[in-house]
Design a protein around this motif. Structure first.
Motif, PDB file in Angstrom:
ATOM      1  N   GLY A  38       0.775  -1.234   0.000  1.00 36.04           N
ATOM      2  CA  GLY A  38       0.000   0.000   0.000  1.00 36.04           C
ATOM      3  C   GLY A  38       0.807   1.283   0.000  1.00 36.04           C
ATOM      4  O   GLY A  38       0.257   2.358   0.202  1.00 36.04           O
ATOM      5  N   TYR A  39       2.113   1.180  -0.237  1.00 35.44           N
ATOM      6  CA  TYR A  39       2.932   2.384  -0.286  1.00 35.44           C
ATOM      7  C   TYR A  39       2.655   3.187  -1.543  1.00 35.44           C
ATOM      8  O   TYR A  39       2.269   2.651  -2.571  1.00 35.44           O
ATOM      9  N   LEU A  40       2.910   4.479  -1.439  1.00 32.75           N
ATOM     10  CA  LEU A  40       3.079   5.357  -2.587  1.00 32.75           C
ATOM     11  C   LEU A  40       4.544   5.773  -2.555  1.00 32.75           C
ATOM     12  O   LEU A  40       5.186   5.723  -1.502  1.00 32.75           O
ATOM     13  N   LEU A  41       5.085   6.192  -3.686  1.00 34.30           N
ATOM     14  CA  LEU A  41       6.463   6.678  -3.640  1.00 34.30           C
ATOM     15  C   LEU A  41       6.559   7.807  -2.624  1.00 34.30           C
ATOM     16  O   LEU A  41       7.441   7.812  -1.767  1.00 34.30           O
ATOM     17  N   VAL A  42       5.668   8.766  -2.718  1.00 34.71           N
ATOM     18  CA  VAL A  42       5.531   9.829  -1.721  1.00 34.71           C
ATOM     19  C   VAL A  42       4.043   9.991  -1.444  1.00 34.71           C
ATOM     20  O   VAL A  42       3.270  10.278  -2.356  1.00 34.71           O
ATOM     21  N   SER A  43       3.681   9.794  -0.189  1.00 37.45           N
ATOM     22  CA  SER A  43       2.300   9.977   0.247  1.00 37.45           C
ATOM     23  C   SER A  43       2.244  11.260   1.077  1.00 37.45           C
ATOM     24  O   SER A  43       2.723  11.289   2.213  1.00 37.45           O
ATOM     25  N   PRO A  44       1.709  12.356   0.507  1.00 39.14           N
ATOM     26  CA  PRO A  44       1.710  13.628   1.220  1.00 39.14           C
ATOM     27  C   PRO A  44       1.159  13.510   2.638  1.00 39.14           C
ATOM     28  O   PRO A  44       0.137  12.870   2.870  1.00 39.14           O
ATOM     29  N   GLU A  45       1.889  14.118   3.573  1.00 37.11           N
ATOM     30  CA  GLU A  45       1.569  14.155   4.993  1.00 37.11           C
ATOM     31  C   GLU A  45       1.682  12.794   5.682  1.00 37.11           C
ATOM     32  O   GLU A  45       1.318  12.670   6.849  1.00 37.11           O
ATOM     33  N   ASP A  46       2.191  11.757   5.000  1.00 36.16           N
ATOM     34  CA  ASP A  46       2.279  10.425   5.601  1.00 36.16           C
ATOM     35  C   ASP A  46       3.636   9.778   5.308  1.00 36.16           C
ATOM     36  O   ASP A  46       3.788   9.031   4.336  1.00 36.16           O
ATOM     37  N   VAL A  47       4.605  10.093   6.143  1.00 41.16           N
ATOM     38  CA  VAL A  47       5.956   9.559   5.972  1.00 41.16           C
ATOM     39  C   VAL A  47       5.940   8.035   6.007  1.00 41.16           C
ATOM     40  O   VAL A  47       6.626   7.375   5.221  1.00 41.16           O
ATOM     41  N   SER A  48       5.133   7.455   6.889  1.00 38.36           N
ATOM     42  CA  SER A  48       5.128   5.998   7.050  1.00 38.36           C
ATOM     43  C   SER A  48       4.579   5.265   5.827  1.00 38.36           C
ATOM     44  O   SER A  48       4.831   4.079   5.666  1.00 38.36           O
ATOM     45  N   ALA A  49       3.856   5.940   4.961  1.00 42.53           N
ATOM     46  CA  ALA A  49       3.320   5.321   3.747  1.00 42.53           C
ATOM     47  C   ALA A  49       4.106   5.716   2.508  1.00 42.53           C
ATOM     48  O   ALA A  49       3.688   5.437   1.387  1.00 42.53           O
ATOM     49  N   SER A  50       5.252   6.380   2.712  1.00 41.97           N
ATOM     50  CA  SER A  50       6.069   6.875   1.600  1.00 41.97           C
ATOM     51  C   SER A  50       7.272   5.956   1.385  1.00 41.97           C
ATOM     52  O   SER A  50       8.221   5.949   2.182  1.00 41.97           O
ATOM     53  N   TYR A  51       7.242   5.208   0.318  1.00 40.46           N
ATOM     54  CA  TYR A  51       8.288   4.245  -0.015  1.00 40.46           C
ATOM     55  C   TYR A  51       9.647   4.915  -0.190  1.00 40.46           C
ATOM     56  O   TYR A  51      10.676   4.338   0.151  1.00 40.46           O
ATOM     57  N   LEU A  52       9.677   6.142  -0.682  1.00 39.34           N
ATOM     58  CA  LEU A  52      10.933   6.874  -0.848  1.00 39.34           C
ATOM     59  C   LEU A  52      11.700   6.935   0.471  1.00 39.34           C
ATOM     60  O   LEU A  52      12.912   6.731   0.506  1.00 39.34           O
ATOM     61  N   VAL A  53      11.009   7.193   1.566  1.00 40.68           N
ATOM     62  CA  VAL A  53      11.664   7.286   2.870  1.00 40.68           C
ATOM     63  C   VAL A  53      12.281   5.940   3.240  1.00 40.68           C
ATOM     64  O   VAL A  53      13.420   5.874   3.705  1.00 40.68           O
TER      65      VAL A  53
END
Length: 149
Positions: free
Chosen positions: A90-105
Protein backbone atom coordinates in the motif's frame (compact mmCIF):
# COMPACT_ATOMS: atom_id res chain seq x y z
CA UNK A 1 22.77 59.07 38.63
CA UNK A 2 19.50 59.06 36.59
CA UNK A 3 21.47 59.80 33.40
CA UNK A 4 23.82 56.90 34.16
CA UNK A 5 20.85 54.55 34.75
CA UNK A 6 19.34 55.66 31.43
CA UNK A 7 22.57 54.89 29.62
CA UNK A 8 22.78 51.46 31.24
CA UNK A 9 19.15 50.70 30.37
CA UNK A 10 19.73 51.80 26.75
CA UNK A 11 22.86 49.65 26.50
CA UNK A 12 21.05 46.60 27.88
CA UNK A 13 18.17 47.16 25.46
CA UNK A 14 20.61 47.48 22.57
CA UNK A 15 22.42 44.24 23.51
CA UNK A 16 19.14 42.35 23.86
CA UNK A 17 18.03 43.58 20.44
CA UNK A 18 21.31 42.49 18.84
CA UNK A 19 21.07 39.11 20.58
CA UNK A 20 17.55 38.52 19.30
CA UNK A 21 18.54 39.48 15.76
CA UNK A 22 21.36 36.97 15.93
CA UNK A 23 18.87 34.22 16.76
CA UNK A 24 17.00 34.81 13.51
CA UNK A 25 19.72 32.93 11.64
CA UNK A 26 19.07 29.70 13.52
CA UNK A 27 15.88 28.86 11.60
CA UNK A 28 15.57 27.08 8.26
CA UNK A 29 17.99 27.92 5.49
CA UNK A 30 16.91 30.71 3.16
CA UNK A 31 14.58 29.40 0.49
CA UNK A 32 13.69 26.32 2.51
CA UNK A 33 10.19 26.29 3.87
CA UNK A 34 6.84 24.96 2.82
CA UNK A 35 7.20 26.36 -0.70
CA UNK A 36 10.94 25.90 -1.09
CA UNK A 37 11.56 22.52 0.50
CA UNK A 38 11.29 20.57 -2.72
CA UNK A 39 13.67 22.88 -4.55
CA UNK A 40 16.27 22.25 -1.82
CA UNK A 41 15.69 18.48 -1.93
CA UNK A 42 16.14 18.46 -5.70
CA UNK A 43 19.32 20.56 -5.55
CA UNK A 44 20.91 18.96 -2.48
CA UNK A 45 19.80 15.32 -2.77
CA UNK A 46 18.25 14.15 -6.05
CA UNK A 47 20.53 15.94 -8.50
CA UNK A 48 23.88 15.07 -6.88
CA UNK A 49 22.98 11.65 -5.42
CA UNK A 50 20.34 10.04 -7.63
CA UNK A 51 20.89 11.16 -11.21
CA UNK A 52 23.60 9.36 -13.11
CA UNK A 53 23.93 7.43 -16.34
CA UNK A 54 22.89 4.22 -14.60
CA UNK A 55 20.29 5.41 -12.12
CA UNK A 56 17.38 7.85 -12.15
CA UNK A 57 18.19 10.04 -15.13
CA UNK A 58 15.56 10.73 -17.79
CA UNK A 59 17.37 8.27 -20.07
CA UNK A 60 17.81 5.28 -17.77
CA UNK A 61 14.87 5.61 -15.35
CA UNK A 62 15.94 2.84 -12.93
CA UNK A 63 12.78 1.41 -11.44
CA UNK A 64 10.84 3.44 -13.99
CA UNK A 65 11.76 6.62 -12.11
CA UNK A 66 13.43 9.80 -13.31
CA UNK A 67 14.55 12.19 -10.58
CA UNK A 68 15.61 15.00 -12.90
CA UNK A 69 14.39 18.46 -11.93
CA UNK A 70 11.87 18.54 -14.77
CA UNK A 71 10.31 15.17 -13.93
CA UNK A 72 10.90 14.24 -10.29
CA UNK A 73 7.93 15.83 -8.54
CA UNK A 74 5.32 14.36 -10.88
CA UNK A 75 7.13 11.00 -10.83
CA UNK A 76 7.03 10.78 -7.01
CA UNK A 77 3.94 12.31 -5.43
CA UNK A 78 0.90 10.03 -5.18
CA UNK A 79 2.52 7.45 -7.48
CA UNK A 80 2.36 3.70 -6.82
CA UNK A 81 5.89 2.23 -6.77
CA UNK A 82 7.04 -0.09 -9.55
CA UNK A 83 8.26 -2.48 -6.84
CA UNK A 84 5.48 -5.06 -6.52
CA UNK A 85 6.13 -5.81 -2.83
CA UNK A 86 5.96 -2.11 -1.89
CA UNK A 87 2.84 -1.57 -4.01
CA UNK A 88 1.22 -4.63 -2.42
CA UNK A 89 1.88 -3.17 1.03
CA UNK A 90 0.00 0.00 0.00
CA UNK A 91 2.93 2.38 -0.29
CA UNK A 92 3.08 5.36 -2.59
CA UNK A 93 6.46 6.68 -3.64
CA UNK A 94 5.53 9.83 -1.72
CA UNK A 95 2.30 9.98 0.25
CA UNK A 96 1.71 13.63 1.22
CA UNK A 97 1.57 14.15 4.99
CA UNK A 98 2.28 10.43 5.60
CA UNK A 99 5.96 9.56 5.97
CA UNK A 100 5.13 6.00 7.05
CA UNK A 101 3.32 5.32 3.75
CA UNK A 102 6.07 6.88 1.60
CA UNK A 103 8.29 4.25 -0.01
CA UNK A 104 10.93 6.87 -0.85
CA UNK A 105 11.66 7.29 2.87
CA UNK A 106 12.09 3.53 3.32
CA UNK A 107 14.42 3.38 0.33
CA UNK A 108 16.74 6.09 1.64
CA UNK A 109 16.76 5.03 5.29
CA UNK A 110 17.07 1.29 4.58
CA UNK A 111 13.84 0.30 6.34
CA UNK A 112 12.92 -2.28 3.70
CA UNK A 113 10.93 -5.49 4.00
CA UNK A 114 11.60 -8.61 1.94
CA UNK A 115 11.22 -7.93 -1.75
CA UNK A 116 11.34 -4.15 -1.43
CA UNK A 117 14.76 -3.80 -3.00
CA UNK A 118 17.94 -2.14 -1.82
CA UNK A 119 18.72 1.01 0.11
CA UNK A 120 19.32 4.05 -2.10
CA UNK A 121 21.36 5.63 -3.46
CA UNK A 122 22.86 2.42 -4.78
CA UNK A 123 26.65 2.44 -5.14
CA UNK A 124 26.97 5.92 -3.65
CA UNK A 125 27.26 7.33 -0.14
CA UNK A 126 24.03 6.94 1.83
CA UNK A 127 22.05 10.06 2.62
CA UNK A 128 22.84 11.76 5.90
CA UNK A 129 20.26 11.91 8.69
CA UNK A 130 19.81 15.61 7.89
CA UNK A 131 19.08 14.84 4.23
CA UNK A 132 16.56 12.15 5.19
CA UNK A 133 14.97 14.61 7.62
CA UNK A 134 14.61 17.16 4.78
CA UNK A 135 12.61 14.61 2.80
CA UNK A 136 10.49 13.62 5.80
CA UNK A 137 9.70 17.24 6.70
CA UNK A 138 8.70 17.98 3.11
CA UNK A 139 6.35 14.98 3.14
CA UNK A 140 4.93 15.89 6.57
CA UNK A 141 4.24 19.41 5.27
CA UNK A 142 2.11 18.01 2.45
CA UNK A 143 4.77 17.27 -0.21
CA UNK A 144 4.21 20.65 -1.80
CA UNK A 145 5.42 21.16 -5.39
CA UNK A 146 8.38 23.30 -6.30
CA UNK A 147 7.74 26.99 -5.85
CA UNK A 148 7.09 29.01 -8.98
CA UNK A 149 9.14 31.88 -7.50
Amino acid sequence: MPVFNGIIASAIGFLLTIGLLGCAGEGPEPGVGPSGEYVAIQAEIFTPSCISSSCHSSGTRAGGLSLTAAESYDALVNIVPANAAAAERGYLLVSPEDVSASYLVNKVNGDLADGEGLVMPLGAPLLSPDQIAMIEIWIENGALPPSED
